[in-house]
Design a protein around this motif. Structure first.
Motif, PDB file in Angstrom:
ATOM      1  N   PHE A 164       0.897  -1.161  -0.037  1.00 24.18           N
ATOM      2  CA  PHE A 164      -0.003  -0.082  -0.059  1.00 24.18           C
ATOM      3  C   PHE A 164       0.917   1.282  -0.023  1.00 24.18           C
ATOM      4  O   PHE A 164       1.950   1.352   0.900  1.00 24.18           O
ATOM      5  CB  PHE A 164      -0.946  -0.130   1.248  1.00 24.18           C
ATOM      6  N   GLY A 165       0.671   2.219  -0.974  1.00 26.86           N
ATOM      7  CA  GLY A 165       1.566   3.589  -1.012  1.00 26.86           C
ATOM      8  C   GLY A 165       0.815   4.686  -1.337  1.00 26.86           C
ATOM      9  O   GLY A 165      -0.397   4.708  -1.052  1.00 26.86           O
ATOM     10  N   TYR A 166       1.444   5.566  -1.963  1.00 27.75           N
ATOM     11  CA  TYR A 166       1.089   7.051  -2.138  1.00 27.75           C
ATOM     12  C   TYR A 166      -0.128   7.029  -2.888  1.00 27.75           C
ATOM     13  O   TYR A 166      -1.031   7.792  -2.631  1.00 27.75           O
ATOM     14  CB  TYR A 166       2.178   7.617  -2.736  1.00 27.75           C
ATOM     15  N   VAL A 167      -0.167   6.160  -4.073  1.00 30.01           N
ATOM     16  CA  VAL A 167      -1.228   6.432  -5.175  1.00 30.01           C
ATOM     17  C   VAL A 167      -2.490   5.767  -4.231  1.00 30.01           C
ATOM     18  O   VAL A 167      -3.599   6.330  -4.508  1.00 30.01           O
ATOM     19  CB  VAL A 167      -0.767   5.662  -6.338  1.00 30.01           C
ATOM     20  N   ASP A 168      -2.381   4.802  -4.022  1.00 27.77           N
ATOM     21  CA  ASP A 168      -3.694   3.893  -3.044  1.00 27.77           C
ATOM     22  C   ASP A 168      -4.054   5.110  -2.334  1.00 27.77           C
ATOM     23  O   ASP A 168      -5.302   5.171  -2.073  1.00 27.77           O
ATOM     24  CB  ASP A 168      -2.995   2.735  -2.351  1.00 27.77           C
ATOM     25  N   LEU A 169      -3.224   5.648  -1.211  1.00 33.76           N
ATOM     26  CA  LEU A 169      -3.776   6.635  -0.332  1.00 33.76           C
ATOM     27  C   LEU A 169      -4.487   7.728  -0.923  1.00 33.76           C
ATOM     28  O   LEU A 169      -5.520   8.218  -0.425  1.00 33.76           O
ATOM     29  CB  LEU A 169      -2.414   7.061   0.494  1.00 33.76           C
ATOM     30  N   SER A 170      -4.073   8.267  -1.946  1.00 35.06           N
ATOM     31  CA  SER A 170      -4.489   9.510  -2.732  1.00 35.06           C
ATOM     32  C   SER A 170      -5.947   9.061  -3.590  1.00 35.06           C
ATOM     33  O   SER A 170      -6.725   9.858  -3.492  1.00 35.06           O
ATOM     34  CB  SER A 170      -3.510   9.953  -3.761  1.00 35.06           C
ATOM     35  N   LEU A 171      -6.034   7.832  -3.832  1.00 38.24           N
ATOM     36  CA  LEU A 171      -7.050   7.470  -4.598  1.00 38.24           C
ATOM     37  C   LEU A 171      -8.287   6.903  -3.790  1.00 38.24           C
ATOM     38  O   LEU A 171      -9.722   7.209  -3.851  1.00 38.24           O
ATOM     39  CB  LEU A 171      -6.873   6.364  -5.478  1.00 38.24           C
ATOM     40  N   ILE A 172      -8.070   6.015  -2.382  1.00 39.57           N
ATOM     41  CA  ILE A 172      -9.037   5.404  -1.690  1.00 39.57           C
ATOM     42  C   ILE A 172     -10.185   6.041  -1.228  1.00 39.57           C
ATOM     43  O   ILE A 172     -11.120   5.714  -1.237  1.00 39.57           O
ATOM     44  CB  ILE A 172      -8.359   4.102  -0.761  1.00 39.57           C
ATOM     45  N   PRO A 173      -9.959   7.245  -0.826  1.00 44.57           N
ATOM     46  CA  PRO A 173     -10.987   8.081  -0.209  1.00 44.57           C
ATOM     47  C   PRO A 173     -11.980   8.338  -1.168  1.00 44.57           C
ATOM     48  O   PRO A 173     -13.275   8.276  -0.667  1.00 44.57           O
ATOM     49  CB  PRO A 173     -10.351   9.484   0.092  1.00 44.57           C
ATOM     50  N   PHE A 174     -11.676   8.184  -2.457  1.00 40.29           N
ATOM     51  CA  PHE A 174     -12.991   8.331  -3.536  1.00 40.29           C
ATOM     52  C   PHE A 174     -14.007   7.088  -3.531  1.00 40.29           C
ATOM     53  O   PHE A 174     -14.947   7.243  -4.312  1.00 40.29           O
ATOM     54  CB  PHE A 174     -12.372   8.866  -4.739  1.00 40.29           C
ATOM     55  N   SER A 175     -13.301   5.999  -3.029  1.00 38.56           N
ATOM     56  CA  SER A 175     -14.222   4.728  -2.813  1.00 38.56           C
ATOM     57  C   SER A 175     -15.584   5.070  -2.121  1.00 38.56           C
ATOM     58  O   SER A 175     -16.651   4.495  -2.310  1.00 38.56           O
ATOM     59  CB  SER A 175     -13.491   3.564  -2.423  1.00 38.56           C
ATOM     60  N   THR A 176     -15.470   6.297  -1.261  1.00 40.30           N
ATOM     61  CA  THR A 176     -16.577   6.548  -0.650  1.00 40.30           C
ATOM     62  C   THR A 176     -17.652   7.325  -1.292  1.00 40.30           C
ATOM     63  O   THR A 176     -18.570   7.541  -0.940  1.00 40.30           O
ATOM     64  CB  THR A 176     -16.205   7.436   0.820  1.00 40.30           C
ATOM     65  N   TRP A 177     -17.260   7.472  -2.396  1.00 43.07           N
ATOM     66  CA  TRP A 177     -18.126   8.349  -3.517  1.00 43.07           C
ATOM     67  C   TRP A 177     -18.902   7.264  -4.476  1.00 43.07           C
ATOM     68  O   TRP A 177     -19.751   7.514  -5.310  1.00 43.07           O
ATOM     69  CB  TRP A 177     -17.513   9.014  -4.485  1.00 43.07           C
ATOM     70  N   PHE A 178     -18.625   5.944  -4.290  1.00 43.19           N
ATOM     71  CA  PHE A 178     -19.208   4.892  -5.368  1.00 43.19           C
ATOM     72  C   PHE A 178     -20.627   4.711  -5.152  1.00 43.19           C
ATOM     73  O   PHE A 178     -21.323   4.881  -6.239  1.00 43.19           O
ATOM     74  CB  PHE A 178     -18.436   3.592  -4.986  1.00 43.19           C
ATOM     75  N   TYR A 179     -21.093   4.707  -3.953  1.00 41.10           N
ATOM     76  CA  TYR A 179     -22.581   4.621  -3.897  1.00 41.10           C
ATOM     77  C   TYR A 179     -23.416   5.993  -4.570  1.00 41.10           C
ATOM     78  O   TYR A 179     -24.386   5.668  -5.366  1.00 41.10           O
ATOM     79  CB  TYR A 179     -23.126   4.664  -2.422  1.00 41.10           C
ATOM     80  N   SER A 180     -22.529   6.962  -4.340  1.00 39.61           N
ATOM     81  CA  SER A 180     -23.092   8.334  -5.112  1.00 39.61           C
ATOM     82  C   SER A 180     -22.997   8.408  -6.526  1.00 39.61           C
ATOM     83  O   SER A 180     -24.009   8.633  -7.109  1.00 39.61           O
ATOM     84  CB  SER A 180     -22.479   9.545  -4.469  1.00 39.61           C
ATOM     85  N   TYR A 181     -21.810   7.796  -7.125  1.00 38.41           N
ATOM     86  CA  TYR A 181     -21.541   7.664  -8.399  1.00 38.41           C
ATOM     87  C   TYR A 181     -22.584   6.808  -9.074  1.00 38.41           C
ATOM     88  O   TYR A 181     -23.274   7.096 -10.038  1.00 38.41           O
ATOM     89  CB  TYR A 181     -20.288   6.747  -8.598  1.00 38.41           C
ATOM     90  N   GLU A 182     -22.958   5.691  -8.490  1.00 38.62           N
ATOM     91  CA  GLU A 182     -23.902   4.724  -8.805  1.00 38.62           C
ATOM     92  C   GLU A 182     -25.151   5.135  -8.887  1.00 38.62           C
ATOM     93  O   GLU A 182     -25.964   4.811  -9.821  1.00 38.62           O
ATOM     94  CB  GLU A 182     -23.717   3.103  -7.992  1.00 38.62           C
ATOM     95  N   THR A 183     -25.468   5.941  -8.066  1.00 36.57           N
ATOM     96  CA  THR A 183     -26.970   6.507  -7.723  1.00 36.57           C
ATOM     97  C   THR A 183     -27.205   7.540  -8.870  1.00 36.57           C
ATOM     98  O   THR A 183     -28.374   7.464  -9.466  1.00 36.57           O
ATOM     99  CB  THR A 183     -27.161   6.739  -6.330  1.00 36.57           C
ATOM    100  N   PHE A 184     -26.410   8.412  -8.792  1.00 37.88           N
ATOM    101  CA  PHE A 184     -26.576   9.582  -9.676  1.00 37.88           C
ATOM    102  C   PHE A 184     -26.141   9.368 -11.120  1.00 37.88           C
ATOM    103  O   PHE A 184     -26.634   9.862 -12.052  1.00 37.88           O
ATOM    104  CB  PHE A 184     -25.554  10.835  -9.032  1.00 37.88           C
ATOM    105  N   GLY A 185     -25.307   8.556 -11.244  1.00 32.92           N
ATOM    106  CA  GLY A 185     -24.535   7.971 -12.452  1.00 32.92           C
ATOM    107  C   GLY A 185     -25.334   6.701 -13.282  1.00 32.92           C
ATOM    108  O   GLY A 185     -25.060   6.688 -14.384  1.00 32.92           O
ATOM    109  N   ASN A 186     -25.863   6.291 -12.239  1.00 35.95           N
ATOM    110  CA  ASN A 186     -26.797   4.942 -12.733  1.00 35.95           C
ATOM    111  C   ASN A 186     -26.036   3.882 -13.623  1.00 35.95           C
ATOM    112  O   ASN A 186     -26.049   3.440 -14.800  1.00 35.95           O
ATOM    113  CB  ASN A 186     -28.038   5.573 -13.858  1.00 35.95           C
ATOM    114  N   PHE A 187     -24.792   3.320 -12.737  1.00 31.68           N
ATOM    115  CA  PHE A 187     -23.981   2.400 -13.426  1.00 31.68           C
ATOM    116  C   PHE A 187     -23.523   1.690 -12.098  1.00 31.68           C
ATOM    117  O   PHE A 187     -23.436   2.052 -10.949  1.00 31.68           O
ATOM    118  CB  PHE A 187     -22.971   2.826 -14.485  1.00 31.68           C
ATOM    119  N   SER A 188     -22.768   0.531 -12.380  1.00 35.86           N
ATOM    120  CA  SER A 188     -22.354  -0.495 -11.119  1.00 35.86           C
ATOM    121  C   SER A 188     -20.816  -0.188 -11.346  1.00 35.86           C
ATOM    122  O   SER A 188     -20.077  -0.634 -12.298  1.00 35.86           O
ATOM    123  CB  SER A 188     -22.795  -1.681 -11.301  1.00 35.86           C
TER     124      SER A 188
END
Lengths: 217, 217
Positions: free
Chosen positions: A148-172
């Motif tokens: 686990f490193g810098y890129v993982d750390l920079s990106l993983i917070p956006f996994s908390t947006w996935f439910y919002s992506y899926e709901t507002f963007g209508n994809f899985s």
């Protein structure tokens, strides 16, 4: 004298989460002060007069602002424990490239997908962005390889947006990006990550409030 | 084996200029390959498939993209000669903060001032941005103090936009920002800077072409 560390933070901020993960990875104790972004504290305005934004890390009274600057600072000061940037200089440049890519693309297109009514163009760009990230991850467990490193750390917070992506963007996300989905599960097995992220529902509720505020609904 | 260095570049690009200055500061020989951005070379598309943008530094066949990533890479690989980032970790974080500020503000508001017809709002933001930079510079000869460094290098290429600012924005940089004006003169006394920058008229002509292309005139 022990280090005095204060993190000015906001619970659902992906940028705040980055600082939290970096501090947790290093095992550093700190005081988290949550801000009310509708009524910012005098301390925040004093410590980040330029952008007036969280996160701000205050180390023995001195402020460091901007999440990637904070993470690199933490990595350089506490360099012995859990290094985040690779020691190889070429790989370090690549890690900085991808973190910059995340700041430019994942943020913009994710925000537009969740915060605009006519979001088809943004959704298309967002999916292109995650496709590039899925390609870059490939078969590796983490972006830099085995650890686990810098890129993982920079990106993983956006996994908390996935439910919002899926709901507002209508994809899985899971159907479209199976490797990213597995990578998220792998990151969440780390306590430094799981205890630093908020629930996807909290982010969805936040977007709901923002959409009302900006008249998107 | 000697290092083989190629810089994919475009003459009036402030980002290309950053890479040129860093290489000149370190006294590194390299081959500059100028790109035609209307008809990008197969090499550029191969070396920067994500953004397809210059500058790209190719070091022994391996590409590094994004100007600030390139400059930090150069500074880390050739660390003995003319260090650009401060060695003090807090000052290093501050330098990264200001370089990021320049990328976010100087670029956006300068571009909008030069590239939009109704540019009053952008011009106001641009002047606020330079006011903050003038305040940060203060009475110091360079941003980090006595020596030319990372923030100077990140910002000085935008001095080639001043004639365009003044013409399209109808204000005088010298009257508004005397300390910045003196700092530009000081930087231009360094050969690493003066030989890396283009003439302000060249940038003005470039904006003229862009304004025609995008129907601003």
């Amino acid at each position: 004298m022990a280090d005095e560390l204060v993190l000015l933070d906001f619970s659902v901020s992906p940028f705040g989460m980055r600082a939290r993960i970096a501090l947790a990875e290093k095992g550093i104790k700190y005081e988290q002060k949550l801000e009310n972004l509708q009524d910012k504290s005098p301390l925040l305005l004093q410590m980040n007069p330029i952008h007036k934004k969280i996160p701000v890390l205050i180390h023995n009274g001195k402020p460091i602002c901007e999440s990637l600057v904070i993470v690199q600072y933490i990595d350089e000061v506490w360099k012995e424990t859990s290094p985040l940037l690779p020691s190889d200089l070429y790989l370090r440049a690549q890690a900085r490239f991808w973190a910059d890519f995340i700041d430019k693309k994942v943020l913009e297109f994710g925000w537009k997908t969740c915060m605009t009514k006519e979001n088809e163009a943004a959704k298309k760009e967002l999916m292109e962005t995650w496709k590039l990230l899925e390609g870059e991850l490939g078969e590796k467990p983490y972006f830099a390889g085995e650890k686990f490193g810098y890129v993982d750390l920079s990106l993983i917070p956006f996994s908390t947006w996935f439910y919002s992506y899926e709901t507002f963007g209508n994809f899985s996300m899971e159907s479209e990006f199976p490797k990213i989905t597995d990578w998220v599960k792998r990151c969440l097995e780390k306590e430094s990550v799981s205890k630093s992220l908020v629930d996807q529902q909290d982010v969805y509720q936040f977007f709901g409030l923002m959409r009302k505020k900006f008249g998107v609904e």
